[in-house]
Design a protein around this motif. Structure first.
Motif, PDB file in Angstrom:
ATOM      1  N   LYS A 208      44.993  33.433  41.044  1.00  0.00           N
ATOM      2  CA  LYS A 208      45.815  33.008  42.178  1.00  0.00           C
ATOM      3  C   LYS A 208      47.251  32.752  41.740  1.00  0.00           C
ATOM      4  O   LYS A 208      47.540  32.530  40.561  1.00  0.00           O
ATOM      5  CB  LYS A 208      45.235  31.752  42.822  1.00  0.00           C
ATOM      6  CG  LYS A 208      45.396  30.481  41.999  1.00  0.00           C
ATOM      7  CD  LYS A 208      44.810  29.296  42.721  1.00  0.00           C
ATOM      8  CE  LYS A 208      45.014  27.996  41.925  1.00  0.00           C
ATOM      9  NZ  LYS A 208      46.440  27.647  41.808  1.00  0.00           N
ATOM     10  N   GLY A 209      48.151  32.800  42.697  1.00  0.00           N
ATOM     11  CA  GLY A 209      49.546  32.518  42.416  1.00  0.00           C
ATOM     12  C   GLY A 209      49.765  31.057  42.063  1.00  0.00           C
ATOM     13  O   GLY A 209      48.930  30.181  42.365  1.00  0.00           O
ATOM     14  N   GLN A 210      50.881  30.787  41.447  1.00  0.00           N
ATOM     15  CA  GLN A 210      51.152  29.422  40.994  1.00  0.00           C
ATOM     16  C   GLN A 210      51.295  28.447  42.153  1.00  0.00           C
ATOM     17  O   GLN A 210      50.921  27.283  42.031  1.00  0.00           O
ATOM     18  CB  GLN A 210      52.428  29.418  40.145  1.00  0.00           C
ATOM     19  CG  GLN A 210      52.313  30.256  38.882  1.00  0.00           C
ATOM     20  CD  GLN A 210      53.581  30.211  38.053  1.00  0.00           C
ATOM     21  OE1 GLN A 210      54.557  29.552  38.412  1.00  0.00           O
ATOM     22  NE2 GLN A 210      53.595  30.921  36.934  1.00  0.00           N
ATOM     23  N   GLU A 211      51.819  28.904  43.264  1.00  0.00           N
ATOM     24  CA  GLU A 211      52.017  28.030  44.416  1.00  0.00           C
ATOM     25  C   GLU A 211      50.924  28.193  45.457  1.00  0.00           C
ATOM     26  O   GLU A 211      51.030  27.622  46.539  1.00  0.00           O
ATOM     27  CB  GLU A 211      53.380  28.318  45.056  1.00  0.00           C
ATOM     28  CG  GLU A 211      54.555  28.177  44.105  1.00  0.00           C
ATOM     29  CD  GLU A 211      54.709  26.757  43.578  1.00  0.00           C
ATOM     30  OE1 GLU A 211      54.297  25.824  44.309  1.00  0.00           O
ATOM     31  OE2 GLU A 211      55.237  26.585  42.474  1.00  0.00           O
ATOM     32  N   GLN A 212      49.873  28.953  45.156  1.00  0.00           N
ATOM     33  CA  GLN A 212      48.813  29.224  46.121  1.00  0.00           C
ATOM     34  C   GLN A 212      47.598  28.356  45.845  1.00  0.00           C
ATOM     35  O   GLN A 212      47.395  27.889  44.714  1.00  0.00           O
ATOM     36  CB  GLN A 212      48.399  30.709  46.073  1.00  0.00           C
ATOM     37  CG  GLN A 212      49.513  31.673  46.420  1.00  0.00           C
ATOM     38  CD  GLN A 212      49.084  33.118  46.224  1.00  0.00           C
ATOM     39  OE1 GLN A 212      49.895  34.033  46.261  1.00  0.00           O
ATOM     40  NE2 GLN A 212      47.797  33.348  46.013  1.00  0.00           N
ATOM     41  N   THR A 213      46.811  28.164  46.883  1.00  0.00           N
ATOM     42  CA  THR A 213      45.535  27.469  46.757  1.00  0.00           C
ATOM     43  C   THR A 213      44.359  28.389  47.030  1.00  0.00           C
ATOM     44  O   THR A 213      43.206  27.981  46.843  1.00  0.00           O
ATOM     45  CB  THR A 213      45.472  26.278  47.727  1.00  0.00           C
ATOM     46  OG1 THR A 213      45.654  26.751  49.074  1.00  0.00           O
ATOM     47  CG2 THR A 213      46.554  25.255  47.398  1.00  0.00           C
TER      48      THR A 213
ATOM     49  N   GLY B 105      40.899  37.317  55.156  1.00  0.00           N
ATOM     50  CA  GLY B 105      41.927  37.752  54.225  1.00  0.00           C
ATOM     51  C   GLY B 105      42.260  36.752  53.149  1.00  0.00           C
ATOM     52  O   GLY B 105      43.216  36.961  52.402  1.00  0.00           O
ATOM     53  N   GLN B 106      41.480  35.675  53.016  1.00  0.00           N
ATOM     54  CA  GLN B 106      41.713  34.665  52.003  1.00  0.00           C
ATOM     55  C   GLN B 106      40.388  34.278  51.357  1.00  0.00           C
ATOM     56  O   GLN B 106      39.341  34.322  52.008  1.00  0.00           O
ATOM     57  CB  GLN B 106      42.381  33.411  52.599  1.00  0.00           C
ATOM     58  CG  GLN B 106      43.750  33.663  53.201  1.00  0.00           C
ATOM     59  CD  GLN B 106      44.340  32.398  53.798  1.00  0.00           C
ATOM     60  OE1 GLN B 106      43.666  31.363  53.886  1.00  0.00           O
ATOM     61  NE2 GLN B 106      45.596  32.467  54.214  1.00  0.00           N
ATOM     62  N   MET B 107      40.459  33.893  50.088  1.00  0.00           N
ATOM     63  CA  MET B 107      39.256  33.486  49.368  1.00  0.00           C
ATOM     64  C   MET B 107      39.507  32.152  48.677  1.00  0.00           C
ATOM     65  O   MET B 107      40.445  32.019  47.879  1.00  0.00           O
ATOM     66  CB  MET B 107      38.854  34.543  48.331  1.00  0.00           C
ATOM     67  CG  MET B 107      37.589  34.198  47.565  1.00  0.00           C
ATOM     68  SD  MET B 107      37.156  35.432  46.314  1.00  0.00           S
ATOM     69  CE  MET B 107      36.819  36.826  47.372  1.00  0.00           C
ATOM     70  N   THR B 108      38.674  31.194  48.979  1.00  0.00           N
ATOM     71  CA  THR B 108      38.789  29.875  48.371  1.00  0.00           C
ATOM     72  C   THR B 108      38.001  29.834  47.064  1.00  0.00           C
ATOM     73  O   THR B 108      37.262  30.760  46.725  1.00  0.00           O
ATOM     74  CB  THR B 108      38.269  28.806  49.339  1.00  0.00           C
ATOM     75  OG1 THR B 108      36.876  29.051  49.600  1.00  0.00           O
ATOM     76  CG2 THR B 108      39.036  28.848  50.662  1.00  0.00           C
ATOM     77  N   LEU B 109      38.141  28.733  46.352  1.00  0.00           N
ATOM     78  CA  LEU B 109      37.396  28.552  45.108  1.00  0.00           C
ATOM     79  C   LEU B 109      35.896  28.505  45.369  1.00  0.00           C
ATOM     80  O   LEU B 109      35.103  29.034  44.583  1.00  0.00           O
ATOM     81  CB  LEU B 109      37.863  27.281  44.401  1.00  0.00           C
ATOM     82  CG  LEU B 109      37.103  26.880  43.125  1.00  0.00           C
ATOM     83  CD1 LEU B 109      37.208  27.978  42.076  1.00  0.00           C
ATOM     84  CD2 LEU B 109      37.619  25.557  42.575  1.00  0.00           C
ATOM     85  N   ALA B 110      35.502  27.882  46.475  1.00  0.00           N
ATOM     86  CA  ALA B 110      34.075  27.822  46.803  1.00  0.00           C
ATOM     87  C   ALA B 110      33.511  29.229  47.051  1.00  0.00           C
ATOM     88  O   ALA B 110      32.413  29.559  46.595  1.00  0.00           O
ATOM     89  CB  ALA B 110      33.862  26.933  48.031  1.00  0.00           C
TER      90      ALA B 110
END
Length: 571
Positions: free
Chosen positions: A167-172, A224-229
């Protein structure tokens, strides 16, 4: 933001504002009588300093590393940058950085992501003491900065470390562009994909296919997004470790997400539909998919962007990235992603419920395409009995997910003609059921064969049957491979025939030349023989004429006549 006026509220009464304790805090657990005692003016005799900033719930990480382990791991990584010959610090190229990934426990095919993060966080260098190219190598300080940022020294949770690396540095969250580096690392550095080294266009299509499939099958919707979970639930780290163990790009041990077989099937099907080669599919192109299998109404809804809102360009055409979830949803309608895909297409008003009116709208387009002419009321009865929704006249998405085989039959009947006919034939035709079965490819290695059996339940013969997308991809790849093999065989036969024809032409030419040579030799020999016979005849005639002349000479006039006749005949 509005400023809060400075007003003195009374401590009691209707205008009193009192701070309440947070839920599940120790203050809420006290007995009312104890609370009244604690609020008394009596001094307990113990001075407790006030503590601020402590979270209400604090759970230390189960994977936290001790200070000794952190220092040991950091020293171990630093030793990899020390030259064994001179003892000086050296730069590591991408191929040498694999040992760093192994030291911290990352999969082999996250090395390119580590390399790029180290390069991005470093200013442009003119050169270094080791002579390595600054654009192809990294230094210890650069890698150490990245490993510290992704918590590689503080936690043993490799899944979290890999997520932080991508992930990007400023992304979650992870975006599709963040996972492209993983697919590119596989396609460029895995030995099984060396045959694509000279085909950059196919490499790009492979990367698009892998990333689109990852975000298609992720657990919590196609946003379009993927979380850590989600990253943890998909076991991305374990999948990458399996990629490193696969020997070939089409091996059953190669994970389906990275298999060349799956990519080849998707790309070939898209190429067959794209007749004008503009990498866009219009409605008439999609209607020809599967021998006019899909209803025109549902294709219209797909092209309008209701199936994949985050990917749709709203141009009335489908791109290659949109085609990937399309073909996977058509061929396997039992997955969560496929059910959500088709539910959005069928939900005309977007209220999250499929009403009988919406189903009737699609049935009016599908009914003329079927041999079984159901009346609308009969169709509703079949659907209700098949799906068994909780609400009798409404179908929710949870109803389809609760009974996936019935949901597949329902969708095939409503939008997919060919699949519906196959379902009917599968019920009555034993030979078709046997033909329709697809098994996993056999492997020569016993260890590999045992690993394959662990992937599914084998039958009495030890074969592992396939279902869903794996079944379709395996069967289609075998068909495409057999067609390619047959075409290559025909081309080889044509080339052999062409070569044989050239050889025959050469033989005929040589034979004709030999015939001409022999014929000329015969003619020349015959000429020599005729000349010799003529010379011998002339000599005989001359000798005869001389004899006659002598005899006639004695007579006088007779010899003169013989000489005259000889002159006339050319002797």
């Amino acid at each position: 933001m509005h400023a809060v006026p400075d007003v003195d509220y009374p401590l009691d009464g209707p205008g009193c504002v009192q701070e309440t304790a947070p839920p599940l805090s120790p203050a809420m657990m006290l007995d009312p009588s104890q609370g009244s005692k604690s609020s008394s003016t009596e001094d307990s005799g113990v001075d407790i300093p006030p503590v601020k900033g402590i979270p209400r719930f604090f759970f230390p990480s189960k994977h936290a590393l001790s200070d000794e382990r952190r220092q040991e791991l950091r020293t171990q990584v630093k030793q990899l940058f020390i030259s064994s010959d001179t003892g000086d610090e050296r730069c590591l190229a991408l191929s040498d950085l694999v040992c760093v990934s192994a030291a911290i426990g990352l999969p082999r095919y996250l090395t390119l992501a580590l390399f790029r993060r180290a390069r991005e966080a470093t200013p442009v260098r003119i050169g270094d003491d080791t002579g390595a190219s600054p654009h192809q190598s990294v230094r210890w300080i650069e890698v150490d900065r990245v490993l510290s940022a992704i918590d590689a020294y503080t936690t043993a949770d490799i899944t979290q470390v890999g997520f932080n690396l991508l992930k990007g540095q400023e992304q979650t969250v992870l975006l599709p562009a963040d996972l492209e580096v993983v697919a590119r690392d596989v396609i460029e550095n895995h030995p099984a994909f060396e045959f694509l080294a000279t085909s950059p266009n196919f490499q790009d299509r492979y990367i698009d296919t892998v990333v689109a499939r990852i975000f298609y099958i992720k657990p919590r919707g196609m946003n379009g997004q993927m979380t850590l979970a989600e990253f943890r639930l998909m076991n991305i780290i374990e999948i990458l470790n399996k990629v490193n163990l696969a020997k070939t790009s089409v091996s059953p041990l190669m994970p389906s997400l990275f298999s060349y077989k799956d990519f080849y099937v998707v790309y070939c099907k898209f190429w067959e539909l794209d007749r004008d080669r503009d990498m866009l599919l219009a409605q008439e192109d999609l209607e020809s998919y599967g021998c006019d299998a899909l209803s025109p109404k549902v294709i219209e809804r797909i092209l309008d962007g209701y199936a994949m809102p985050q990917l749709a360009l709203h141009t009335g055409k489908m791109t290659y990235k949109e085609f990937i979830p399309f073909i996977m949803s058509v061929e396997d309608k039992t997955t969560n992603a496929a059910l959500e895909y088709w539910f959005r297409c069928l939900d005309l008003d977007g209220d999250g419920v499929l009403s009988l009116l919406e189903l009737e709208t699609f049935w009016n387009f599908q009914s003329p395409r079927l041999n079984d002419r159901f009346k609308t009321d009969d169709f509703f009865s079949v659907i209700i009995d098949l799906v068994k929704p909780q609400s009798r006249y409404q179908i929710h998405l949870r109803d389809l997910k609760r009974n996936r085989p019935a949901a597949r039959l329902f969708l095939d009947l409503l939008i997919d003609t060919q699949k519906h006919l196959e379902n009917l034939r599968r019920l009555v035709d034993l030979g078709f059921r046997i033909y329709d079965r697809v098994y996993m490819d056999d492997e020569d290695d016993d260890t590999t064969a045992r690993s394959l059996q662990a992937l599914g339940d084998p039958d009495s013969k030890g074969r592992v049957p396939l279902e869903g997308w794996e079944k379709y991809a395996t069967r289609t790849y075998r068909e495409l491979a057999s067609i390619e093999i047959d075409s290559q065989r025909r081309r080889q036969q044509l080339m052999l025939r062409r070569d044989q024809r050239c050889v025959d032409i050469d033989v005929i030419a040589i034979d004709s030349i030999a015939v001409e040579v022999s014929r000329s030799a015969v003619v020349t020999g015959a000429g020599f023989a005729s000349n010799d016979s003529q010379l011998s005849n002339r000599s005989r005639q001359r000798s005869a004429s001389k004899g006659n002349g002598s005899l006639a000479g004695g007579n006088g006039a007779g010899g003169n006549r013989a000489r005259k006749n000889g002159r006339r005949r050319g002797f």
